[in-house]
Design an enzyme around this catalytic site. Sequence first.
Site: not given
Ligand code: NDP
Length: 266
Positions: A41, A46, A71, A104
């Site tokens: 995704d 981004y 998006k 989006h």
């Molecule tokens: P998430 O809920 O996926 O959380 C991501 C965070 O969790 C990062 O800080 C990551 O750290 C940490 N993390 C992930 N796995 C673990 C684990 N197993 N243990 C500990 N920490 C962990 O948040 P997102 O906001 O990134 O949402 C996911 C995706 O959804 C986005 O990346 C994007 O593609 C999409 N999105 C879409 C939106 C929209 O408006 N349509 C808005 C926001 C997101 P690290 O990377 O440092 O490992």
Amino acid sequence: MMILNDGNQIPSLGFGTYLSKDEEVKQAVLAALKAGYRHIDTAMIYENEAGVGEAIKESGVPREELFITTKLWNEDIRKENAEEALKLSLKKLQLDYIDLYLIHWPAKGYVKAWNQLIELQKSGLIKSIGVSNFNPHHLKDLEESGVVPAINQVEIHPKLQQADLIAYCKERGIQVQAWGPLMQAALFQDETLKAIGEKYNKSTAQVMLRWHLQRGVNALPKSVTPSRIEANYQIFDFELSKEDMNQIAEMNEGKRVGPDPETFDF
Ligand code: NDP
């Protein structure tokens, strides 16, 4: 795999890339593809589509095995610029089609943008079309087009469970995706999730991702850390009991970590 209302299939777990840029996103996507994810995704806003594209190319995974989402950003919605925006995304991703193209946010002009997406889908540049951050009243505005979105991607995690929105989408054949499925790292110390995880020898992240899966929600966890990327994919070898699912259901507080689609201003 989950089957969409247009007949296309989508891998039931995706890989998020928000806030990862350039080389970092390339390494993260390469690690994800190695770990088994086939669904990535990204989004124009981004500013990492080029890195995602490089990883896809370098991975050697055949295109037909992949499911790539990007998006249409708000500025392009307002400018009625879907076609150019899509072509730019394709160029950055080095792809000749996108599996899923989403509006989006319900920015002003989203109904027109939806009609543009319908035409672009006919041209073969997009396999499936959908929306993101849409509430029922936004979805109703699209009904006139006669085409039901394949996907609605919204914020969902144990503190914002969105049961009503999920039920609304399900009734209409719209597959729901969860962004922020791990509440953007705000819930890893939660005692309820920890205790459930201990029973299965799974982490709180794995419990949350399994919870999404069992609710029929397509989750998109993001990580740039290879060990977490791998671990987050290990959710197909256990099943949460009804009791555990009920316990997580009780955690809902209607609490967002991201903007509210009713009041966002970008
Ligand atoms: P998430 O809920 O996926 O959380 C991501 C965070 O969790 C990062 O800080 C990551 O750290 C940490 N993390 C992930 N796995 C673990 C684990 N197993 N243990 C500990 N920490 C962990 O948040 P997102 O906001 O990134 O949402 C996911 C995706 O959804 C986005 O990346 C994007 O593609 C999409 N999105 C879409 C939106 C929209 O408006 N349509 C808005 C926001 C997101 P690290 O990377 O440092 O490992």
